[in-house]
Design an enzyme around this catalytic site. Sequence first.
Site, PDB file in Angstrom:
ATOM      1  N   ASP A  69     101.999 -19.445   3.006  1.00 46.32           N
ATOM      2  CA  ASP A  69     102.901 -20.531   3.395  1.00 46.32           C
ATOM      3  C   ASP A  69     104.146 -20.655   2.520  1.00 46.32           C
ATOM      4  O   ASP A  69     105.128 -21.259   2.935  1.00 46.32           O
ATOM      5  CB  ASP A  69     102.132 -21.864   3.407  1.00 46.32           C
ATOM      6  N   ARG A  88     101.928 -29.745  -1.483  1.00 47.54           N
ATOM      7  CA  ARG A  88     101.967 -28.280  -1.643  1.00 47.54           C
ATOM      8  C   ARG A  88     103.353 -27.779  -2.057  1.00 47.54           C
ATOM      9  O   ARG A  88     103.502 -26.610  -2.417  1.00 47.54           O
ATOM     10  CB  ARG A  88     101.562 -27.592  -0.326  1.00 47.54           C
ATOM     11  N   HIS A 164      99.530 -24.526  12.349  1.00 50.84           N
ATOM     12  CA  HIS A 164     100.618 -23.562  12.189  1.00 50.84           C
ATOM     13  C   HIS A 164     100.682 -22.653  13.421  1.00 50.84           C
ATOM     14  O   HIS A 164      99.690 -22.478  14.125  1.00 50.84           O
ATOM     15  CB  HIS A 164     100.368 -22.663  10.972  1.00 50.84           C
ATOM     16  N   CYS A 251      96.661 -16.498   6.124  1.00 56.50           N
ATOM     17  CA  CYS A 251      97.128 -17.465   5.117  1.00 56.50           C
ATOM     18  C   CYS A 251      96.877 -16.999   3.690  1.00 56.50           C
ATOM     19  O   CYS A 251      97.527 -17.450   2.764  1.00 56.50           O
ATOM     20  CB  CYS A 251      96.410 -18.804   5.268  1.00 56.50           C
TER      21      CYS A 251
END
Length: 256
Positions: A69, A88, A164, A251
């Site tokens: 990400d 994050r 996502h 991810c």
Amino acid sequence: MNTKFTNAIVRKPCPAMVHGITSADLGKPDYALALEQHTNYVSALKECGLNVTVLEALNDFPDSTFIEDVALCTSKFALITNPGAPERNLEISFIREPLQKFFSVIEEINSPGTLDAGDVMMAGNDFYIGISERTNHKGAEHLINILRKYGMIGTKIPLSTMLHLKTGLSYLENNNLLVSGEFINNPAFDKFNQIVVDENEAYSANSLWVNGKVIVPKGHSNTKVQIENAGYTTIEVDVSEFQKLDGGLSCLSLRF
Ligand code: CIR
């Protein structure tokens, strides 16, 4: 253009991962098991021919193992994103240095634009960018402008339910696309040969093409067979502890 990856960057999970962001309702991850699964994941990437850089865990960031990400790695440049989840966002401070070892050009997304690279799917020089709770229009438009400088194209795809874009889509190269849920019958993907993932195996829509092989999450035999029928060798990896935090196979690494 044939994609070929030579490198991957991963980040070890940290003990605080048990406090990671989740909507999954699958219970808390078992940290020891997550470490073991992460090691197996790295082995699978190596089996696909990648040199894997393993970054140290970041104890202050429970979700930092989901390294995909925070950066986008393309054939021409790397990009540091601006993650949409406030807890994050500071993970990006720890990615520039590792990227500098491999990329001479590093772009970035700036506020008010937000972008998680889990929302970006690369298909050759075409990039599909999910507009989600994490990625906003400004972030996507900024990326589209950056891509244009390098002769690449970005297309926005509004999301309605998925976390996502790549939660529900994986490009398997050779024009083959794994699709699930809200992306089935989306005209934006008409040009691809679509492999539709069964609803009860939806998690496996996030499978990972690496140099002709496809890594599939363990326990999704229908998807595995469909991918094999499309001509790929598959490698199964158990990532149950990461699924508990809404994270999938893609991810957990940057590949380039
Ligand atoms: C998060 O909510 O940000 C993490 N718990 C999961 C991130 C998954 N990343 C991805 O789909 N690219």
